[in-house]
Design an enzyme around this catalytic site. Structure first.
Site, PDB file in Angstrom:
ATOM      1  N   CYS A  18       0.815  -1.222   0.000  1.00 40.60           N
ATOM      2  CA  CYS A  18       0.000   0.000   0.000  1.00 40.60           C
ATOM      3  C   CYS A  18       0.855   1.282   0.000  1.00 40.60           C
ATOM      4  O   CYS A  18       1.631   1.523   0.924  1.00 40.60           O
ATOM      5  CB  CYS A  18      -0.944   0.014   1.197  1.00 40.60           C
ATOM      6  SG  CYS A  18      -1.931   1.534   1.255  1.00 40.60           S
ATOM      7  N   LYS A  45      -9.667  -9.366   5.421  1.00 35.31           N
ATOM      8  CA  LYS A  45      -9.456  -8.424   6.529  1.00 35.31           C
ATOM      9  C   LYS A  45      -9.894  -9.046   7.848  1.00 35.31           C
ATOM     10  O   LYS A  45     -11.018  -9.539   7.959  1.00 35.31           O
ATOM     11  CB  LYS A  45     -10.265  -7.146   6.283  1.00 35.31           C
ATOM     12  CG  LYS A  45      -9.829  -6.390   5.043  1.00 35.31           C
ATOM     13  CD  LYS A  45     -10.755  -5.204   4.782  1.00 35.31           C
ATOM     14  CE  LYS A  45     -10.407  -4.557   3.443  1.00 35.31           C
ATOM     15  NZ  LYS A  45     -11.419  -3.581   3.000  1.00 35.31           N
ATOM     16  N   VAL A  58      -6.314   0.556   4.939  1.00 29.28           N
ATOM     17  CA  VAL A  58      -5.057   0.865   5.615  1.00 29.28           C
ATOM     18  C   VAL A  58      -4.481   2.114   4.975  1.00 29.28           C
ATOM     19  O   VAL A  58      -4.762   2.388   3.813  1.00 29.28           O
ATOM     20  CB  VAL A  58      -4.046  -0.302   5.501  1.00 29.28           C
ATOM     21  CG1 VAL A  58      -4.494  -1.486   6.330  1.00 29.28           C
ATOM     22  CG2 VAL A  58      -3.802  -0.714   4.054  1.00 29.28           C
ATOM     23  N   GLU A  71      -6.833   7.655   7.479  1.00 28.77           N
ATOM     24  CA  GLU A  71      -6.434   8.561   6.385  1.00 28.77           C
ATOM     25  C   GLU A  71      -4.947   8.919   6.513  1.00 28.77           C
ATOM     26  O   GLU A  71      -4.520   9.597   7.459  1.00 28.77           O
ATOM     27  CB  GLU A  71      -7.283   9.837   6.333  1.00 28.77           C
ATOM     28  CG  GLU A  71      -8.690   9.594   5.827  1.00 28.77           C
ATOM     29  CD  GLU A  71      -8.729   9.037   4.398  1.00 28.77           C
ATOM     30  OE1 GLU A  71      -7.855   9.386   3.579  1.00 28.77           O
ATOM     31  OE2 GLU A  71      -9.622   8.226   4.113  1.00 28.77           O
ATOM     32  N   SER A  72      -4.177   8.484   5.525  1.00 27.92           N
ATOM     33  CA  SER A  72      -2.717   8.637   5.591  1.00 27.92           C
ATOM     34  C   SER A  72      -2.274  10.091   5.743  1.00 27.92           C
ATOM     35  O   SER A  72      -1.326  10.370   6.481  1.00 27.92           O
ATOM     36  CB  SER A  72      -2.066   8.013   4.355  1.00 27.92           C
ATOM     37  OG  SER A  72      -2.520   8.655   3.179  1.00 27.92           O
TER      38      SER A  72
HETATM   39  N1  LIG Z   1      -7.411   7.895   1.369  1.00 30.65           N
HETATM   40  C1  LIG Z   1      -6.856   6.745   2.029  1.00 30.65           C
HETATM   41  C2  LIG Z   1      -6.611   5.652   1.003  1.00 30.65           C
HETATM   42  C3  LIG Z   1      -6.098   4.360   1.619  1.00 30.65           C
HETATM   43  C4  LIG Z   1      -6.283   3.174   0.665  1.00 30.65           C
HETATM   44  O1  LIG Z   1      -6.838   3.296  -0.429  1.00 30.65           O
HETATM   45  N2  LIG Z   1      -5.812   1.987   1.126  1.00 30.65           N
HETATM   46  C5  LIG Z   1      -6.020   0.782   0.337  1.00 30.65           C
HETATM   47  C6  LIG Z   1      -4.747  -0.010   0.153  1.00 30.65           C
HETATM   48  S1  LIG Z   1      -3.479   0.901  -0.691  1.00 30.65           S
HETATM   49  C7  LIG Z   1      -6.960  -0.145   1.088  1.00 30.65           C
HETATM   50  O2  LIG Z   1      -6.858  -0.292   2.285  1.00 30.65           O
HETATM   51  N3  LIG Z   1      -7.859  -0.795   0.374  1.00 30.65           N
HETATM   52  C8  LIG Z   1      -8.698  -1.783   0.932  1.00 30.65           C
HETATM   53  C9  LIG Z   1     -10.120  -1.595   0.552  1.00 30.65           C
HETATM   54  O3  LIG Z   1     -10.447  -0.533  -0.007  1.00 30.65           O
HETATM   55  O4  LIG Z   1     -10.912  -2.506   0.787  1.00 30.65           O
HETATM   56  C10 LIG Z   1      -5.565   7.139   2.741  1.00 30.65           C
HETATM   57  O5  LIG Z   1      -4.905   8.082   2.288  1.00 30.65           O
HETATM   58  O6  LIG Z   1      -5.249   6.533   3.768  1.00 30.65           O
END
Ligand SMILES: N[C@@H](CCC(=O)N[C@@H](CS)C(=O)NCC(=O)O)C(=O)O
Length: 231
Positions: A18, A45, A58, A71-72
């Site tokens: 990620c 998950k 994540v 949120e990162s």
């Molecule tokens: N806007 C979020 C995006 C985080 C994101 O898209 N994470 C993805 C992995 S890179 C995730 O956890 N995807 C799992 C899902 O959507 O089910 C951030 O900045 O934290």
């Protein structure tokens, strides 16, 4: 004099590929913040994760086992705020511009996902064009070698994981997205040499990414698979 800051107990819930997790890890490493990382399988998950993460995504950051940040971008700001030094520019306008380009970087990540999810060649080539155009937009913004000049900045933490995709992808793409972009190329090189960015993923990251992309079974997968067969 060595001074030990008293930080909360921090656990970053992570995934090996990620890019948003990597942003947070880079800030943790840049600021030498003691922490734990726990990796989960996003395809299965765990229940404890679904209970904690409001979005099911994540990264999340557990703070003293009672608070959850998601949120990162928010996690990065928090980590920056609780530590000495500032990864942001001090000038409010510059800082605001950088936050906007960080958001632009999130859009780039969506475009990369669009590229590896494209079902056919024509959609794939459209995504290539979108990516080429965005890198061109970035070119005049880069001061060099880092985005804002000599100092590593929050915006650099956001872009290092984006460039990392191309360290694997470049070999398979039909054109060089970074040709004629000397500023972006220099920026990419600087970030690839940054210890925090290098350590933000495990050494098997390229293999994991290649396997992930092949398993998608999309147009890009066929380019990777063709190359594997040619070996
Ligand atoms: N806007 C979020 C995006 C985080 C994101 O898209 N994470 C993805 C992995 S890179 C995730 O956890 N995807 C799992 C899902 O959507 O089910 C951030 O900045 O934290």
């Amino acid at each position: 004099m060595e001074h030990h800051m008293q930080y909360p107990d921090l656990t970053l819930i992570s995934h090996h590929l990620c890019p948003f997790v990597q942003r947070s890890v880079i800030v943790l490493l840049e600021k030498n913040i003691p922490h734990q990382r726990r990796y989960i399988d996003l395809a299965a998950k765990p229940d404890w994760f679904l209970r904690l993460s409001p979005t099911g995504k994540v990264p999340i950051l557990l703070v003293d086992d009672k608070d959850v940040l998601f949120e990162s971008a928010v996690i990065c700001e928090y980590l920056n705020d609780i530590t000495p030094g500032d990864l942001h520019a001090s000038d409010p306008l510059t800082k605001a511009r950088h936050r906007a380009w960080i958001e632009f970087g999130s859009g780039l990540l969506m475009d990369i996902a669009g590229l590896y999810s494209a079902a056919d060649r024509s959609t794939f080539m459209q995504k290539m064009e979108v990516l080429a155009q965005k890198w061109q937009q970035l070119e005049p913004q880069v001061q060099g070698p880092c985005f804002n000049g000599a100092e590593f900045n929050m915006v650099d933490a956001a872009y290092a994981p984006i460039f990392r995709y191309f360290d694997v992808l470049d070999a398979y793409l039909p054109r060089d997205l970074f040709a004629d972009l000397p500023g972006v190329r220099q920026w990419r090189l600087a970030l690839s040499q940054r210890p925090s960015a290098r350590s933000a993923v495990s050494p098997d990251y390229p293999d994991r990414l290649r396997q992930f992309l092949i398993n998608r079974d999309r147009y890009l997968s066929s380019l990777l698979a063709a190359d594997v067969c040619a070996d």
